[in-house]
Design an enzyme around this catalytic site. Structure first.
Site, PDB file in Angstrom:
ATOM      1  N   SER A   7       0.791  -1.225   0.000  1.00 11.99           N
ATOM      2  CA  SER A   7       0.000   0.000   0.000  1.00 11.99           C
ATOM      3  C   SER A   7       0.828   1.282   0.000  1.00 11.99           C
ATOM      4  CB  SER A   7      -0.973  -0.007   1.178  1.00 11.99           C
ATOM      5  OG  SER A   7      -0.305  -0.326   2.371  1.00 11.99           O
ATOM      6  N   HIS A  59      -5.497  -3.565  -2.723  1.00  8.11           N
ATOM      7  CA  HIS A  59      -5.157  -2.621  -3.802  1.00  8.11           C
ATOM      8  C   HIS A  59      -4.936  -3.331  -5.127  1.00  8.11           C
ATOM      9  CE1 HIS A  59      -4.731   0.627  -0.908  1.00  8.11           C
ATOM     10  NE2 HIS A  59      -4.050  -0.209  -0.143  1.00  8.11           N
ATOM     11  N   LYS A 104     -12.386  -0.432  -1.836  1.00  8.49           N
ATOM     12  CA  LYS A 104     -11.424   0.347  -2.634  1.00  8.49           C
ATOM     13  C   LYS A 104     -11.896   0.434  -4.079  1.00  8.49           C
ATOM     14  CE  LYS A 104      -8.233   0.187   0.973  1.00  8.49           C
ATOM     15  NZ  LYS A 104      -7.216  -0.467   1.745  1.00  8.49           N
TER      16      LYS A 104
HETATM   17  C1  LIG Z   1      -7.339  -0.749   3.220  1.00  8.19           C
HETATM   18  C2  LIG Z   1      -6.649  -2.021   3.481  1.00  8.19           C
HETATM   19  C3  LIG Z   1      -7.208  -3.000   4.304  1.00  8.19           C
HETATM   20  C4  LIG Z   1      -8.464  -2.760   5.099  1.00  8.19           C
HETATM   21  O1  LIG Z   1      -9.584  -2.756   4.307  1.00  8.19           O
HETATM   22  P1  LIG Z   1     -10.878  -1.912   4.776  1.00  8.19           P
HETATM   23  O2  LIG Z   1     -11.968  -2.478   3.965  1.00  8.19           O
HETATM   24  O3  LIG Z   1     -10.606  -0.499   4.493  1.00  8.19           O
HETATM   25  O4  LIG Z   1     -11.049  -2.181   6.235  1.00  8.19           O
HETATM   26  C5  LIG Z   1      -6.544  -4.196   4.442  1.00  8.19           C
HETATM   27  N1  LIG Z   1      -5.368  -4.421   3.806  1.00  8.19           N
HETATM   28  C6  LIG Z   1      -4.806  -3.508   3.015  1.00  8.19           C
HETATM   29  C7  LIG Z   1      -3.521  -3.816   2.327  1.00  8.19           C
HETATM   30  C8  LIG Z   1      -5.412  -2.271   2.825  1.00  8.19           C
HETATM   31  O5  LIG Z   1      -4.829  -1.343   2.084  1.00  8.19           O
END
Ligand SMILES: *Cc1c(COP(=O)(O)O)cnc(C)c1O
Length: 636
Positions: A424, A452, A483
């Site tokens: 990320s 992602h 996302k």
């Molecule tokens: C955003 C994210 C999460 C968490 O997901 P949410 O649905 O926002 O709780 C988990 N792992 C990674 C790598 C992320 O970027």
């Protein structure tokens, strides 16, 4: 009944590990000795191999009783603020002229086991042995229980401070702990009592010191030292652990002040519009290059309509957990769709991606497991590992050789390799072919977090397995609906066995009310669009290539195979300035700093959307180049 002094000193291989002293009636001696030696034998610094206990009778007339100093707290927002209060109190004690010097002395005093004896009359440090300092002993709290084996630093500090300010010629004491984690110190005097000051230093600073402010015009130094080192003192009326006048919220306010001081305080900015490529902030429209809504589906008309329809047809909330009353046909429909989309036997929904990681990992692993975890993994993976109680072996970022070495050299009964699919903060992609091969070879489960990756990589945006042409498949694919899919919720895609196991064991699945209908319908519609319109993901991939080209043309270094494009600046302050400048120019791109990324690797973190136009991307690249020239100098 005669009274005794007991002193215990314990060491291990010649190094001091523990010391304590008590003043007690005869009947309590054996219990106190037993408690003190237990303490020395089970000390955090190691089991003592030498324990010296000295027991001396105290003659009736030898013991002096003192009332404990009243305790108060004067927390400040900053270290300098605390010293300003210290100077002010010194001023009120008639030491305004010496205040600066005393503060400087406290902050620079040599590390020593005892205290400095500073003489106001001669402006000198007059302790006879500068290495050893003055060691205050023969004191205790009157009511202290005989067997209290747990060290109570606060009580001990107040006992010591009370004795010190009663010594002939001593006017005040300044003290700062040498514990790097403990930033609270004090100034004590008969007039002000024991005044806690915090913070007196930054967390992590091992400096400490103690100064007795003495006036040789009032008493003989030898008498003062004799009192401090020999006079038997029992202190009465100690305040409870935390001073009574302390607000229970105080420790949190203090921690917030420390965060602010270190520029680690977090706050939120407010957006007054839906999440799309342009958002409204403080009445202004800004171009958003930081959203996780990579395909701009959070604000898609069809997705919003689906959510609205579902709310009208199914209601606002789900009313229960999946295993009680909260399992609807919509939940099952979305799970079937996800399993088909990721080409796995089954899928399971969680309320968020965070809850998915925490629930999956803590269900599949326990104290007999070893988890092999990439050093750059997301916080939700780290929390899942912690909750599982498994042993965690962290391997170097995406370094499959290091992972293999660790698999070879670690003994385990059950194992899991877990990694972000797209990292990320760096935007790079996991080496899935090697990772899954290692999983097979070493008989451990493999899991990737596609937060992602879904909707972003692979020829049609299906994620990492598609990106590697279906040549390798991990045991568990975790992802989020929040996302690229623009909705909310997390999921696990895996074999029927794993999914059934998670339904039975994953506590974040079992003990939470299931997702609301509107969320489910939005995610379903978004998945449908993603599949029906692969050009969205392809357009995003084109935007990444185009944007990188524009950056390179403008002289900015950056690389990424995904929608996350980090532009490393290095210096934290410079990164903030560049981000501020870009916001002035109408582009929202956050600066990411320590502790989210390593110190000295502060960066702009650009996240692209499929809906950004070439003109917008080109202009942004140019603005970035200009802001960096202005504030960041050369990129290394
Ligand atoms: C955003 C994210 C999460 C968490 O997901 P949410 O649905 O926002 O709780 C988990 N792992 C990674 C790598 C992320 O970027």
């Amino acid at each position: 009944m005669p009274t005794y002094s007991i002193k215990m000193r314990a060491s291990k291989s010649g190094k001091h590990v523990s010391g304590a002293e008590r003043i007690l009636p005869q009947q309590d001696i054996s219990r106190a000795v037993s408690a003190l030696s237990e303490r020395a034998l089970h000390h955090g610094l190691g089991r003592a191999d030498f324990i010296n206990v000295k027991i001396e009778e105290i003659q009736p007339g030898e013991l002096q009783y003192l009332e404990a100093l009243p305790v108060s707290a004067r927390p400040a927002a900053t270290v300098e603020g605390s010293y300003a209060i210290m100077r002010q109190i010194l001023g009120e004690l008639g030491l305004a002229a010496q205040a600066d010097k005393l503060v400087a002395l406290l902050r620079s005093v040599h590390p020593m086991r005892g205290a400095v004896l500073y003489d106001l009359a001669t402006d000198r440090c007059i302790e006879p042995d500068h290495q050893r300092g003055i060691r205050v002993t023969y004191m205790d709290a009157e009511s202290a229980s005989a067997t209290g084996s747990c060290k109570n630093h606060f009580r001990e500090a107040v006992v010591l401070a009370t004795k010190v300010v009663h010594a002939p010629g001593v006017i005040a004491e300044l003290c700062m702990s040498d514990d790097p984690e403990y930033v609270t110190g004090y100034i004590s005097s008969l007039r002000h009592g024991y005044v806690r000051l915090t913070p007196l230093k930054e967390v992590g600073n091992p400096h400490g010191g103690r100064i007795f402010i003495f006036d040789s015009r009032l008493a003989d130094a030898a008498d003062a030292i004799n009192y401090l080192e020999k006079q038997r003192v029992l202190v009465r009326g100690l305040p409870p652990e935390r001073p009574l006048n302390a607000d229970p919220q105080q420790i949190f306010a203090e921690e917030l002040a420390r965060l602010k001081e270190k520029s680690l305080y977090r706050s939120m900015r407010t957006i007054d519009s839906p999440q799309s490529k342009y958002v409204k902030m403080r009445g202004r429209s800004v171009l958003l290059l930081a959203s996780n809504s990579y395909l701009d589906l959070a604000d898609d008309e069809r997705v919003k309509q689906a959510a609205a329809q579902a709310a009208l047809a199914w209601g606002a909330g789900s009313g229960g957990s999946r295993l009680t009353t909260g399992n609807t046909a919509l939940h099952e429909q979305l799970e079937n769709k996800l399993a088909q989309f990721k080409s796995t036997e089954a899928a399971l929904l969680f309320n968020t991606g965070y809850m998915a990681n925490v629930g999956i990992i803590s269900a599949l692993c326990d104290s007999e497991s070893v988890i092999f975890s990439d050093e750059y993994n997301h916080a939700s993976i780290i929390d899942g590992c912690r909750l599982s109680k498994a042993r965690v072996v962290v391997y170097k970022h995406n370094d499959m050789r290091d992972l293999e070495k660790k698999l070879q050299t670690t003994a385990y009964r059950k194992g899991l390799i877990v990694s972000d699919a797209v990292f990320s903060m760096d935007g790079d992609i996991v080496d899935l072919p090697r990772l899954t091969a290692l999983g097979k070879q070493y008989h451990v489960l493999t899991m990737i977090d596609e937060a992602h990756a879904t909707g972003v990589i692979g020829a049609t945006g299906k994620g990492t397995v598609e990106y590697y042409d279906y040549a390798c498949v991990p045991d568990i694919i975790m992802g989020t609906l929040s996302k690229a899919l623009g909705a909310e919720g997390g999921f696990a895609c895996a074999s029927k066995t794993i999914i059934e196991y998670l339904k039975n064991k994953a506590r974040s699945f079992i003990f939470a009310t299931s997702q609301a209908p509107a969320t489910l319908a939005a995610a379903l519609k978004a998945l449908e669009i993603l599949e029906a319109e692969p050009r969205r993901a392809q357009r995003l991939q084109h935007n990444v290539e185009y944007f990188l080209r524009c950056l390179h043309d403008a002289g900015v270094k950056a690389e990424s195979p995904t929608a996350i494009v980090p532009i490393v600046i290095g210096n934290e302050a410079a990164a903030l300035k560049v981000a501020d400048e870009l916001l002035q120019q109408g582009c929202l791109i956050p600066a990411i700093r320590y502790p989210t990324v390593a110190k000295g690797t502060a960066r702009l973190r650009v996240a692209l959307m499929s809906s950004h136009t070439e003109a917008e991307l080109k202009r942004t690249a140019q603005l970035i180049a200009a802001a960096m020239k202005k504030y960041a100098g050369k990129q290394n």
